[in-house]
Design an enzyme around this catalytic site. Sequence first.
Site, mmCIF file in Angstrom:
data_model
loop_
_atom_site.group_PDB
_atom_site.id
_atom_site.type_symbol
_atom_site.label_atom_id
_atom_site.label_comp_id
_atom_site.label_asym_id
_atom_site.label_seq_id
_atom_site.Cartn_x
_atom_site.Cartn_y
_atom_site.Cartn_z
ATOM 1 N N GLU A 44 42.251 26.952 35.991
ATOM 2 C CA GLU A 44 41.428 28.147 35.786
ATOM 3 C C GLU A 44 41.799 29.307 36.688
ATOM 4 O O GLU A 44 41.410 30.443 36.422
ATOM 5 C CB GLU A 44 39.949 27.795 35.998
ATOM 6 C CG GLU A 44 39.428 26.706 35.069
ATOM 7 C CD GLU A 44 37.957 26.416 35.300
ATOM 8 O OE1 GLU A 44 37.220 27.338 35.697
ATOM 9 O OE2 GLU A 44 37.540 25.258 35.086
ATOM 10 N N ASP A 72 31.014 17.851 28.771
ATOM 11 C CA ASP A 72 31.738 17.568 30.010
ATOM 12 C C ASP A 72 30.801 17.813 31.180
ATOM 13 O O ASP A 72 30.001 18.747 31.166
ATOM 14 C CB ASP A 72 33.021 18.406 30.119
ATOM 15 C CG ASP A 72 32.775 19.898 30.079
ATOM 16 O OD1 ASP A 72 32.723 20.517 31.154
ATOM 17 O OD2 ASP A 72 32.635 20.435 28.964
#
Length: 295
Positions: free
Chosen positions: A191, A99
């Site tokens: 996150e 990613d």
Amino acid sequence: MPSRNNPVSVVQKRKPVSSTKKKRVSSKTSRTFRKVESKHNRPMSNWLRNVLAVIIIVCFSIIFYYFFVRPYTYRWQTCHGRKEYGVCIPCGYDVHGIDISHYQGKIDWSKLLQNKDTDFPLHFVFMKATEGGDHGDDTFEANFADARDHGFIRGAYHFYIPNTDALKQADFFIRTVKLDSGDLPPVLDVEVSGSKEKKELQKGIKRWLDRVESHYGVKPILYTSYKFKTKYLNDSIFNTYPYWIAHYYVDSVKYQGKWDFWQHTDVGSVSGIPVNVDLNVFNGTLEELKKMTIK
């Protein structure tokens, strides 16, 4: 009887102190002052200084190990499987990917394509598309097109900001990302909790997921770390989404639930990318990964 012309004073005159006596008094006083001064300015004994130095070194070493060494000890462990891209590759997985975002800089896609010929070929690439309600990754458009042109299975993700309206974030992602058949489902990267309480955070995340699912016609992938998932998103409603787990420097996933992708390191060294990159595995076969893509 003394005479009147030579009287003797009733008061006796004090005899002068001899210089020798003065010296003795001065010397005694000086020794007393030095003794008092030495009590306050006595240097630390060697053994005490050494003990304090050892305590300081031990405390510093413990802190340094806990914060700067312990999280990364897996890097130096003997690989139980094979080593590729500068790290130990988790055993038992055949489908690998990366990613990326603007942090990876300019990517040489021709060189990146050569990684399909390694013992652990790269098949998929997730790319950061958006963040919050109005911040787009300036490398997304070019990388997204290049990934398709070079035959990678591609995906796009949104970095969630809890204090920004969830629907505003979802609509911004929808305007930015045009998914085609063969692309992976959209990804929500969660996150941080911001200033939100757990229930309020969950409510906002669910609103984003529902809005994006309604637009693309497929359940989004939920990306978050193992600790964040168990602390904030342990509700069964979030277990219905494909899960992409972030869990670094371990040789196996500790999460007991179902997961689809595992981001196992952030220090991969991949040809075609000038800096370190995240490495991932898919929990299944290449055919199963293709079945997961948008039809």
